[in-house]
Design a protein around this motif. Sequence first.
Motif, short mmCIF file in Angstrom:
data_model
loop_
_atom_site.label_atom_id
_atom_site.label_comp_id
_atom_site.label_asym_id
_atom_site.label_seq_id
_atom_site.Cartn_x
_atom_site.Cartn_y
_atom_site.Cartn_z
N GLN A 101 0.83 -1.22 0.00
CA GLN A 101 0.00 0.00 0.00
C GLN A 101 0.86 1.26 0.00
O GLN A 101 0.47 2.29 -0.56
N GLU A 158 0.37 4.06 -2.85
CA GLU A 158 0.13 5.46 -2.55
C GLU A 158 1.14 6.37 -3.27
O GLU A 158 0.78 7.40 -3.83
N ARG A 196 0.43 6.51 -6.94
CA ARG A 196 -0.75 7.32 -7.20
C ARG A 196 -0.41 8.81 -7.12
O ARG A 196 -0.82 9.61 -7.93
N ARG A 197 0.37 9.15 -6.12
CA ARG A 197 0.68 10.55 -5.86
C ARG A 197 1.75 11.10 -6.79
O ARG A 197 1.68 12.21 -7.27
N GLN A 226 7.35 4.17 2.36
CA GLN A 226 7.67 5.32 1.50
C GLN A 226 8.94 6.02 1.98
O GLN A 226 9.80 6.39 1.18
#
Length: 442
Positions: A117, A121, A124-125, A434
């Motif tokens: 995930q 994320e 996506r960003r 991240q």
Amino acid sequence: MDAPLSELLEFLRYPSISTDPAYAGSVAECAQWLYKKFLSMGLSATVHPTAGHPVVVARNAHRAGLRTVLIYGHYDVQPVDPLDLWTTPPFEPRIENEIIFARGATDNKGQILSHIQGVAEMLRREGELPVNLIFLVEGEEEIGSRNLGKFLQDNREALHCDVIAVSDTGMIGPGIPTLTYGLRGIACLEIKVTGPAMDLHSGIYGGAVANPITVLARMLATLHDENGHVAVDGFYDEVNSLEPWEKEVWAKLPMNDAELIKLTGVPELTGEAEFTALERIWSRPTAELNGIGGGYQGEGSKTVIPREAFAKLSFRLVPDQNPQTILNRVKTHFEKVAPRGVRVEITLGHSGAPYLMNPGSSHGMAARRALQTVFGSDVALIREGGAIPIVNTFREMLGAETLLLGLALPDCRAHSPNENFPVENYRAGIRLNQALLRELAL
Ligand SMILES: [Zn+2]
């Protein structure tokens, strides 16, 4: 409920119990779920069949000049018995007080999905990742990663990477970011002592023949001296002493004898007096009896001299002990102390080497910065007493070190009824992924 959380619950609903052939279909479906998740994120993905359960591999489009990070995890889970000790069914995840209860919640679905995930994320960003990424998620971790070694060997080129990250270990306490830089190894052995051809009447023959249980008990008692040291010749020859910084750092960890007594239920801790309990568990080798049997086990008494007695032993090993060498020394020890009048048979079992990486290496420092950023407090540098043999296979096959960034709490009950994982840790894992990829990219 947001998408990352509801997806975790979906993932947890697959009874992907790898050891039980009855669940092979569910294991395969779970692999497919992952495969689709990877595709939906914009990664390329493949479900690789093996002689056992499939391995799912996913990657972004690799670009020249970027570091390559491999993230490993597993989608298989342990069996659920005893089922009646679960408050609610193990494959119907429920969230209570922000804690997710389900088989696999912490080991390892919650932890590996947090990494997935995190990547989702970021993609996506930002549209792309700061590193070349490979996800390797297997379905046989709980049964000893039987086919992963061969898979790594066959796909050595495609899996080439600079560093590996795994979240399948623990945090020393809630909210305390933890990097595990060492693991003990393991070596197993069985010993069988055989005397007469059959169980004998202890009145008719007792006194003239050796009793296999007595012999075995005496032999096993020679394994330790009265100070808790293993009394096998050469057992400690390759054991390294702790670095001063390790002693210092461990002494400050929020884990003390009282805590260990509470966790284990023993009246008192024991072991080598010159080491603290944590030092004994993380940096000292042990000899343990795991099982013993022989003779009459039923109600009342039965006056026999049993035909045989056996014991199962395991040895926890530390750097730089070699499992085969240790097993051979133990075998020699037992052969030396075996008395006449019985036959002694020793069978060597499975083994795995200890692991140690340098937490001060550039990758280690990157992991520590990422942990610090996400949790906002000092990173605990720990070793663990258990083994994760796959990290040695990674080192041998891929030539890369493994960063063990655990997200499990001491009371997550992995492998036990009511396994659980705090939602907070899942979310921290998403952020950690991240931060880690950013730090490793530098
Ligand atoms: Zn496990």
